[in-house]
Design a protein around this motif. Structure first.
Motif, PDB file in Angstrom:
ATOM      1  N   VAL A  13       0.835  -1.201   0.000  1.00 17.94           N
ATOM      2  CA  VAL A  13       0.000   0.000   0.000  1.00 17.94           C
ATOM      3  C   VAL A  13       0.874   1.258   0.000  1.00 17.94           C
ATOM      4  O   VAL A  13       0.524   2.255  -0.637  1.00 17.94           O
ATOM      5  N   ALA A  14       2.010   1.208   0.654  1.00 14.53           N
ATOM      6  CA  ALA A  14       2.919   2.359   0.699  1.00 14.53           C
ATOM      7  C   ALA A  14       3.427   2.740  -0.693  1.00 14.53           C
ATOM      8  O   ALA A  14       3.869   3.870  -0.895  1.00 14.53           O
ATOM      9  N   GLN A  15       3.335   1.837  -1.652  1.00 11.75           N
ATOM     10  CA  GLN A  15       3.809   2.104  -3.013  1.00 11.75           C
ATOM     11  C   GLN A  15       2.779   2.811  -3.892  1.00 11.75           C
ATOM     12  O   GLN A  15       3.111   3.278  -4.978  1.00 11.75           O
ATOM     13  N   ILE A  16       1.523   2.871  -3.451  1.00 11.27           N
ATOM     14  CA  ILE A  16       0.479   3.487  -4.272  1.00 11.27           C
ATOM     15  C   ILE A  16       0.702   4.998  -4.294  1.00 11.27           C
ATOM     16  O   ILE A  16       0.676   5.646  -3.248  1.00 11.27           O
ATOM     17  N   PRO A  17       0.937   5.571  -5.466  1.00  4.94           N
ATOM     18  CA  PRO A  17       1.218   7.008  -5.529  1.00  4.94           C
ATOM     19  C   PRO A  17      -0.035   7.852  -5.295  1.00  4.94           C
ATOM     20  O   PRO A  17      -1.159   7.379  -5.491  1.00  4.94           O
ATOM     21  N   PRO A  18       0.169   9.110  -4.895  1.00  6.14           N
ATOM     22  CA  PRO A  18      -0.974  10.017  -4.736  1.00  6.14           C
ATOM     23  C   PRO A  18      -1.783  10.092  -6.026  1.00  6.14           C
ATOM     24  O   PRO A  18      -1.233  10.053  -7.127  1.00  6.14           O
ATOM     25  N   GLY A  19      -3.099  10.166  -5.861  1.00  6.04           N
ATOM     26  CA  GLY A  19      -3.977  10.280  -7.023  1.00  6.04           C
ATOM     27  C   GLY A  19      -4.275   8.972  -7.721  1.00  6.04           C
ATOM     28  O   GLY A  19      -4.881   8.968  -8.782  1.00  6.04           O
ATOM     29  N   LEU A  83     -10.553  13.141  -2.121  1.00  3.56           N
ATOM     30  CA  LEU A  83     -10.914  14.398  -2.776  1.00  3.56           C
ATOM     31  C   LEU A  83      -9.724  15.361  -2.788  1.00  3.56           C
ATOM     32  O   LEU A  83      -9.468  16.027  -3.791  1.00  3.56           O
ATOM     33  N   ALA A  84      -8.984  15.407  -1.684  1.00  4.72           N
ATOM     34  CA  ALA A  84      -7.810  16.287  -1.591  1.00  4.72           C
ATOM     35  C   ALA A  84      -6.734  15.899  -2.599  1.00  4.72           C
ATOM     36  O   ALA A  84      -5.930  16.739  -3.013  1.00  4.72           O
ATOM     37  N   GLU A  85      -6.709  14.623  -3.015  1.00  7.37           N
ATOM     38  CA  GLU A  85      -5.745  14.156  -4.020  1.00  7.37           C
ATOM     39  C   GLU A  85      -6.279  14.309  -5.441  1.00  7.37           C
ATOM     40  O   GLU A  85      -5.634  13.894  -6.394  1.00  7.37           O
ATOM     41  N   GLY A  86      -7.477  14.861  -5.572  1.00  9.01           N
ATOM     42  CA  GLY A  86      -8.041  15.093  -6.898  1.00  9.01           C
ATOM     43  C   GLY A  86      -8.861  13.947  -7.447  1.00  9.01           C
ATOM     44  O   GLY A  86      -9.214  13.947  -8.628  1.00  9.01           O
ATOM     45  N   ILE A  87      -9.185  12.962  -6.616  1.00 13.02           N
ATOM     46  CA  ILE A  87     -10.010  11.841  -7.060  1.00 13.02           C
ATOM     47  C   ILE A  87     -11.463  12.152  -6.701  1.00 13.02           C
ATOM     48  O   ILE A  87     -11.787  12.310  -5.527  1.00 13.02           O
ATOM     49  N   PRO A  88     -12.344  12.265  -7.695  1.00 16.15           N
ATOM     50  CA  PRO A  88     -13.736  12.578  -7.394  1.00 16.15           C
ATOM     51  C   PRO A  88     -14.436  11.410  -6.693  1.00 16.15           C
ATOM     52  O   PRO A  88     -14.288  10.258  -7.092  1.00 16.15           O
ATOM     53  N   VAL A  89     -15.165  11.740  -5.640  1.00 14.88           N
ATOM     54  CA  VAL A  89     -15.923  10.744  -4.873  1.00 14.88           C
ATOM     55  C   VAL A  89     -17.296  11.340  -4.603  1.00 14.88           C
ATOM     56  O   VAL A  89     -17.394  12.458  -4.101  1.00 14.88           O
ATOM     57  N   ASP A  90     -18.353  10.612  -4.938  1.00 17.01           N
ATOM     58  CA  ASP A  90     -19.682  11.159  -4.670  1.00 17.01           C
ATOM     59  C   ASP A  90     -20.099  10.889  -3.226  1.00 17.01           C
ATOM     60  O   ASP A  90     -19.368  10.257  -2.462  1.00 17.01           O
ATOM     61  N   SER A  98     -11.645   2.775 -12.607  1.00 18.24           N
ATOM     62  CA  SER A  98     -10.912   2.448 -13.840  1.00 18.24           C
ATOM     63  C   SER A  98     -10.014   3.600 -14.284  1.00 18.24           C
ATOM     64  O   SER A  98      -8.941   3.370 -14.830  1.00 18.24           O
ATOM     65  N   ARG A  99     -10.405   4.806 -14.009  1.00 18.36           N
ATOM     66  CA  ARG A  99      -9.615   5.976 -14.417  1.00 18.36           C
ATOM     67  C   ARG A  99      -8.388   6.194 -13.530  1.00 18.36           C
ATOM     68  O   ARG A  99      -7.358   6.675 -13.988  1.00 18.36           O
ATOM     69  N   TYR A 100      -8.504   5.831 -12.252  1.00 20.65           N
ATOM     70  CA  TYR A 100      -7.441   6.111 -11.288  1.00 20.65           C
ATOM     71  C   TYR A 100      -6.734   4.848 -10.800  1.00 20.65           C
ATOM     72  O   TYR A 100      -5.964   4.886  -9.855  1.00 20.65           O
TER      73      TYR A 100
END
Length: 118
Positions: A13-19, A83-90, A98-100
């Motif tokens: 999990v530590a390897q997953i980059p921001p966004g 959301l702070a990383e720019g990933i839209p969440v409803d 699929s996009r991120y």
């Protein structure tokens, strides 16, 4: 000494980059714990918050934050961090997985059983 299950989860999990995002099942497969997506979730729940491990970047295979009263607010914290990383969440915790979707170096699309099309 071999790392514990929780340590193996944290290392990946530590390897997953921001966004970017991964699923619980994807993390389980990456640590060769096939079929242990739920245990990955529990390993992340055992983290002491705040944590340097980006636990908030791991979601379920349906592309949703696992919303639950038992999470004691960490589901809403996860939403705000994404959301702070720019990933839209409803409001229901749905996001465009699929996009991120994160693919570790050397991985290809469809590399995990819960992988979405690229």
């Amino acid at each position: 000494m071999e790392p514990t299950f929780d340590e193996r989860v944290q290392q990946v999990v530590a390897q997953i980059p921001p966004g970017q995002l991964a699923t619980y099942g994807q993390i389980a497969e990456l640590i060769a714990a096939y079929g242990c997506a739920r245990q990955v979730g529990w390993a992340l729940r055992r983290l002491v918050l705040p944590s340097e491990v980006p636990w908030h970047r791991v979601v379920n295979a349906q592309g949703r934050i696992s919303m639950s009263l038992s999470r004691e607010g960490s589901d809403w914290m996860q939403r705000e961090l994404l959301l702070a990383e720019g990933i839209p969440v409803d409001e229901q915790g749905r996001l465009p997985l699929s996009r991120y979707r994160w693919l570790p170096p050397g991985a290809s699309c469809g590399a995990t059983s819960d992988a979405l099309p690229c």
